[in-house]
Design a protein around this motif. Structure first.
Motif, mmCIF file in Angstrom:
data_model
loop_
_atom_site.group_PDB
_atom_site.id
_atom_site.type_symbol
_atom_site.label_atom_id
_atom_site.label_comp_id
_atom_site.label_asym_id
_atom_site.label_seq_id
_atom_site.Cartn_x
_atom_site.Cartn_y
_atom_site.Cartn_z
ATOM 1 N N LEU A 65 0.834 -1.207 0.000
ATOM 2 C CA LEU A 65 0.000 0.000 0.000
ATOM 3 C C LEU A 65 0.862 1.248 0.000
ATOM 4 N N SER A 66 0.381 2.269 -0.652
ATOM 5 C CA SER A 66 1.093 3.538 -0.749
ATOM 6 C C SER A 66 1.165 4.212 0.622
ATOM 7 N N PRO A 67 2.395 4.468 1.112
ATOM 8 C CA PRO A 67 2.526 5.165 2.404
ATOM 9 C C PRO A 67 1.861 6.546 2.377
ATOM 10 N N LYS A 68 1.949 7.214 1.228
ATOM 11 C CA LYS A 68 1.326 8.551 1.107
ATOM 12 C C LYS A 68 -0.193 8.450 1.295
ATOM 13 N N ALA A 69 -0.827 7.469 0.636
ATOM 14 C CA ALA A 69 -2.277 7.287 0.757
ATOM 15 C C ALA A 69 -2.646 6.883 2.182
ATOM 16 N N LEU A 70 -1.834 6.033 2.803
ATOM 17 C CA LEU A 70 -2.110 5.615 4.190
ATOM 18 C C LEU A 70 -2.091 6.814 5.131
ATOM 19 N N HIS A 71 -1.124 7.684 4.956
ATOM 20 C CA HIS A 71 -1.027 8.857 5.832
ATOM 21 C C HIS A 71 -2.159 9.850 5.580
ATOM 22 N N LYS A 72 -2.592 9.964 4.327
ATOM 23 C CA LYS A 72 -3.759 10.809 4.026
ATOM 24 C C LYS A 72 -5.001 10.252 4.741
ATOM 25 N N LEU A 73 -5.187 8.926 4.643
ATOM 26 C CA LEU A 73 -6.337 8.297 5.314
ATOM 27 C C LEU A 73 -6.260 8.479 6.815
ATOM 28 N N ALA A 74 -5.060 8.347 7.377
ATOM 29 C CA ALA A 74 -4.887 8.533 8.821
ATOM 30 C C ALA A 74 -5.233 9.972 9.212
ATOM 31 N N GLY A 75 -4.850 10.922 8.365
ATOM 32 C CA GLY A 75 -5.159 12.323 8.641
ATOM 33 C C GLY A 75 -6.660 12.600 8.662
ATOM 34 N N GLY A 76 -7.408 11.827 7.893
ATOM 35 C CA GLY A 76 -8.867 11.982 7.870
ATOM 36 C C GLY A 76 -9.580 11.073 8.848
ATOM 37 N N GLY A 77 -8.804 10.288 9.603
ATOM 38 C CA GLY A 77 -9.407 9.401 10.598
ATOM 39 C C GLY A 77 -9.935 8.095 10.022
ATOM 40 N N LEU A 78 -9.582 7.796 8.764
ATOM 41 C CA LEU A 78 -10.093 6.582 8.121
ATOM 42 C C LEU A 78 -9.144 5.395 8.229
ATOM 43 N N ALA A 79 -7.954 5.605 8.777
ATOM 44 C CA ALA A 79 -6.998 4.518 8.955
ATOM 45 C C ALA A 79 -6.182 4.792 10.214
ATOM 46 N N THR A 80 -5.729 3.729 10.837
ATOM 47 C CA THR A 80 -4.872 3.856 12.013
ATOM 48 C C THR A 80 -3.704 2.877 11.877
ATOM 49 N N CYS A 81 -2.634 3.220 12.553
ATOM 50 C CA CYS A 81 -1.443 2.378 12.543
ATOM 51 C C CYS A 81 -1.094 2.057 13.995
ATOM 52 N N ASP A 82 -0.923 0.767 14.305
ATOM 53 C CA ASP A 82 -0.581 0.399 15.678
ATOM 54 C C ASP A 82 0.931 0.498 15.896
ATOM 55 N N GLU A 83 1.383 0.170 17.116
ATOM 56 C CA GLU A 83 2.800 0.308 17.482
ATOM 57 C C GLU A 83 3.711 -0.563 16.619
ATOM 58 N N SER A 84 3.193 -1.661 16.135
ATOM 59 C CA SER A 84 4.012 -2.572 15.328
ATOM 60 C C SER A 84 4.070 -2.154 13.861
ATOM 61 N N GLY A 85 3.377 -1.081 13.509
ATOM 62 C CA GLY A 85 3.389 -0.596 12.131
ATOM 63 C C GLY A 85 2.324 -1.220 11.245
ATOM 64 N N LYS A 86 1.386 -1.942 11.869
ATOM 65 C CA LYS A 86 0.311 -2.583 11.092
ATOM 66 C C LYS A 86 -0.838 -1.592 10.935
ATOM 67 N N TRP A 87 -1.272 -1.420 9.674
ATOM 68 C CA TRP A 87 -2.364 -0.506 9.361
ATOM 69 C C TRP A 87 -3.695 -1.241 9.353
ATOM 70 N N ARG A 88 -4.733 -0.508 9.724
ATOM 71 C CA ARG A 88 -6.100 -1.044 9.624
ATOM 72 C C ARG A 88 -7.041 0.089 9.262
ATOM 73 N N ALA A 89 -8.144 -0.282 8.612
ATOM 74 C CA ALA A 89 -9.178 0.693 8.257
ATOM 75 C C ALA A 89 -9.919 1.100 9.523
ATOM 76 N N ALA A 90 -10.433 2.321 9.527
ATOM 77 C CA ALA A 90 -11.206 2.821 10.671
ATOM 78 C C ALA A 90 -12.592 3.264 10.187
#
Length: 172
Positions: free
Chosen positions: A36-61
């Motif tokens: 997955l694109s790190p840029k897209a993941l960070h955009k989603l995180a900025g909008g509250g639609l994705a989160t990343c845990d301490e281990s670096g695993k992403w999940r949808a929100a």
């Protein structure tokens, strides 16, 4: 979340409008996190639609949608007991059944009686036309209105004799 402004809603919807962030969000929802694109993941995180845990695993929100809806929802208005009865038994303006308890039937009958103007005499034919809009068995409905004292009858002429009358404001 106390309130949500329009800009915040546009931001979240905008993220789903962009192909890269939409595909990334869909992949997260499906549990596919490889490549997955790190840029897209960070955009989603900025909008509250994705989160990343301490281990670096992403999940949808997807719970973000519920938060936004709740924050924008109008507070539900409390309905009176009569309004609840009317909503139950009148669907799209039609009476769903006449087989109800008397107290509930009275609420419906009082409502229907308000369609007849106090002091006006109505021929039976006009009463039938009005009542047919509520139920096919307009004769039974007419009989209930008379039996409950909401309409009076003499010959084939009816008039309103009971129920609520809205006075409104008086102009001087």
């Amino acid at each position: 979340m106390v309130g949500v402004n329009d800009e915040e809603l546009r931001r979240v919807l905008g993220l789903l409008y962009q192909d890269d962030t939409l595909r990334t969000f869909a992949s997260l929802v499906l549990g596919e996190t490889d490549g997955l694109s790190p840029k897209a993941l960070h955009k989603l995180a900025g909008g509250g639609l994705a989160t990343c845990d301490e281990s670096g695993k992403w999940r949808a929100a997807p719970e973000r949608f519920r938060e936004l809806l709740r924050a924008r929802a109008e507070p539900a208005q409390a309905l009176s007991a009569d309004e609840r009865v009317l909503r139950t038994f009148l669907v799209d303006g039609r009476l769903t059944t006449m087989g109800m308890r008397r107290d509930k039937r009275l609420v419906v009958l009082r409502y229907i009686a308000t369609l007849f103007e106090p002091g006006v005499r109505y021929p039976e034919k006009d009463v039938n036309v009005t009542l047919r809009a509520f139920h096919d068995d307009y004769a039974a409905l007419r009989r209930y209105l008379v039996d409950e004292g909401l309409l009076s009858r003499e010959g084939n002429v009816y008039w309103r004799s009971g129920g609520h009358v809205d006075i409104g404001t008086v102009e001087v």
